[in-house]
Design a protein around this motif. Structure first.
Motif, PDB file in Angstrom:
ATOM      1  N   ARG A   7       0.840  -1.195   0.000  1.00 47.97           N
ATOM      2  CA  ARG A   7       0.000   0.000   0.000  1.00 47.97           C
ATOM      3  C   ARG A   7       0.873   1.243   0.000  1.00 47.97           C
ATOM      4  N   ARG A  47      -6.778   6.991 -11.505  1.00 51.31           N
ATOM      5  CA  ARG A  47      -5.657   6.531 -10.665  1.00 51.31           C
ATOM      6  C   ARG A  47      -6.141   6.207  -9.255  1.00 51.31           C
ATOM      7  N   GLU A  49      -9.127   5.216  -8.410  1.00 50.38           N
ATOM      8  CA  GLU A  49      -9.891   3.961  -8.491  1.00 50.38           C
ATOM      9  C   GLU A  49      -8.948   2.763  -8.516  1.00 50.38           C
ATOM     10  N   ARG A  50      -7.835   2.877  -9.256  1.00 52.78           N
ATOM     11  CA  ARG A  50      -6.867   1.773  -9.302  1.00 52.78           C
ATOM     12  C   ARG A  50      -6.238   1.548  -7.927  1.00 52.78           C
ATOM     13  N   GLU A  51      -5.877   2.633  -7.249  1.00 51.27           N
ATOM     14  CA  GLU A  51      -5.185   2.495  -5.963  1.00 51.27           C
ATOM     15  C   GLU A  51      -6.119   1.943  -4.888  1.00 51.27           C
ATOM     16  N   LEU A  52      -7.416   2.269  -4.967  1.00 60.01           N
ATOM     17  CA  LEU A  52      -8.375   1.756  -3.992  1.00 60.01           C
ATOM     18  C   LEU A  52      -8.954   0.408  -4.411  1.00 60.01           C
ATOM     19  N   GLY A  53      -8.790   0.065  -5.677  1.00 58.88           N
ATOM     20  CA  GLY A  53      -9.368  -1.184  -6.163  1.00 58.88           C
ATOM     21  C   GLY A  53     -10.879  -1.149  -6.169  1.00 58.88           C
ATOM     22  N   ALA A  54     -11.445   0.025  -6.503  1.00 61.38           N
ATOM     23  CA  ALA A  54     -12.907   0.174  -6.474  1.00 61.38           C
ATOM     24  C   ALA A  54     -13.336   1.150  -7.551  1.00 61.38           C
ATOM     25  N   GLU A  55     -14.495   0.866  -8.174  1.00 58.39           N
ATOM     26  CA  GLU A  55     -15.078   1.811  -9.126  1.00 58.39           C
ATOM     27  C   GLU A  55     -15.874   2.847  -8.320  1.00 58.39           C
ATOM     28  N   ASP A  69     -19.408   2.302  -3.618  1.00 59.27           N
ATOM     29  CA  ASP A  69     -18.077   2.574  -3.061  1.00 59.27           C
ATOM     30  C   ASP A  69     -17.766   4.071  -3.079  1.00 59.27           C
TER      31      ASP A  69
END
Length: 335
Positions: A7, A47, A49-55, A69
């Protein structure tokens, strides 16, 4: 708390981009609000969304809506950004710059301080009185004090290794005499006239060993003794009482403030010089610090504090330290 494996800390800019879109539900308006290009804003949201792994958003040609989310992230993003704004506001008004002048009434530090306040009126620059550079050094290194004035070369090498200094002045030295002392009628006191005298120079004071060391270097081979340690006199009345009791002259500088029933006489043949530097802990950061350094350079240049009398005396260790100090270059025509 250690970072979780894999992380990375979130960039607050990404949260600010997200929150603008969440509140506007329109990428063009959100980009205009943040004064960024729409492409850059979209890139930051993707970016995040990618870092949180959520749309976080559902995008169509006509509508932007928050996902579940995205709804969940809104209060977290607001708390993080509010905390950042609070932190920046707290440090937007700098704390006072704390400057030690050693003792009330001494001219060198006081004149530099007054000029620094003129140069940086938007900042608070406050005087402190630590009565000795060695004593002040502990406060400097602890962060309870920002700068001081004194004899840098007289500090313990371990202290010097953690401090920086800007040479400010060759300050002529003097002797404080009781009014009834045989040398008191002289306008100036030749150093040879002190032969056989015992002169107080702060021996035993743990805050001023740099001054006692200077006295030992000056008196060595001249038949002048440094007075043994005495109780530390605090306040004018106690100082005057101890002087009357011992009868010892006191080593001082020409700007030493006058005291009742005493006289201050410059020392000559040679003229002993007390080297004065502005001293601070390495790495010091404060928005008013440059103003203080500039003030020291300006006042020193205008008052001729860097000039040495032809008969001036200074220890070699102090001359070397002055040559290795960190200069502050000024153009007096612009000041």
């Amino acid at each position: 708390m250690p970072d979780l494996p894999g992380r990375r800390p979130l960039d607050p800019r990404l949260l600010r981009a997200f929150l603008a879109v969440a509140e506007e539900l329109h990428f063009t308006r959100a980009a205009a609000r943040l004064y960024v290009a729409q492409q850059a804003l979209s890139r930051d949201v993707r970016r995040l969304e990618r870092e949180l792994g959520a749309e976080l958003f559902v995008r169509t040609t006509r509508l932007v809506t928050l996902t579940a989310d995205g709804e969940r992230l809104v209060p977290y993003a607001r708390r993080v950004l509010d905390a950042q704004d609070e932190l920046l506001a707290a440090f937007g008004q700098a704390r006072p710059l704390l400057v030690d002048l050693n003792s009330p009434g001494l001219a060198t530090g006081r004149r530099v301080l007054y000029r620094a306040r003129e140069l940086a009126p938007e900042h608070e620059i406050m005087a402190r009185f630590e009565s000795g550079l060695t004593g002040a050094a502990a406060e400097l290194l602890a962060g309870r004090l920002d700068a001081s004035f004194g004899r840098y070369a007289g500090l313990d090498p371990a202290l010097r290794a953690m401090l920086d200094h800007q040479f400010v002045r060759y300050e002529p030295m003097a002797v404080v005499l009781p009014e009834g002392h045989p040398l008191a009628p002289l306008p100036q006191v030749p150093l040879a006239a002190l032969e056989g005298e015992t002169v107080y120079a702060g021996a035993g004071n743990p805050r001023t060993p740099e001054w006692t060391d200077l006295a030992h270097r000056l008196f060595d081979g001249r038949g002048i003794a440094v007075a043994p340690p005495a109780p530390l006199a605090v306040g004018v009345e106690e100082f005057e009482r101890l002087m009357a009791k011992t009868g010892h002259p006191v080593l001082a500088v020409v700007g030493f403030p006058p005291l009742p029933r005493t006289v201050v006489r410059p020392l000559v043949d040679p003229v002993p010089l007390s080297p004065v530097s502005l001293v601070w802990r390495r790495g010091l950061v404060h928005p008013a610090f440059d103003a203080l350094r500039r003030a020291a350079a300006e006042v020193a240049a205008r008052e001729g504090w860097f000039l040495r009398p032809e008969t001036g005396w200074i220890p070699a260790i102090d001359e070397s330290a002055a040559n290795r100090s960190i200069p502050f270059t000024i153009d007096l025509h612009d000041s």
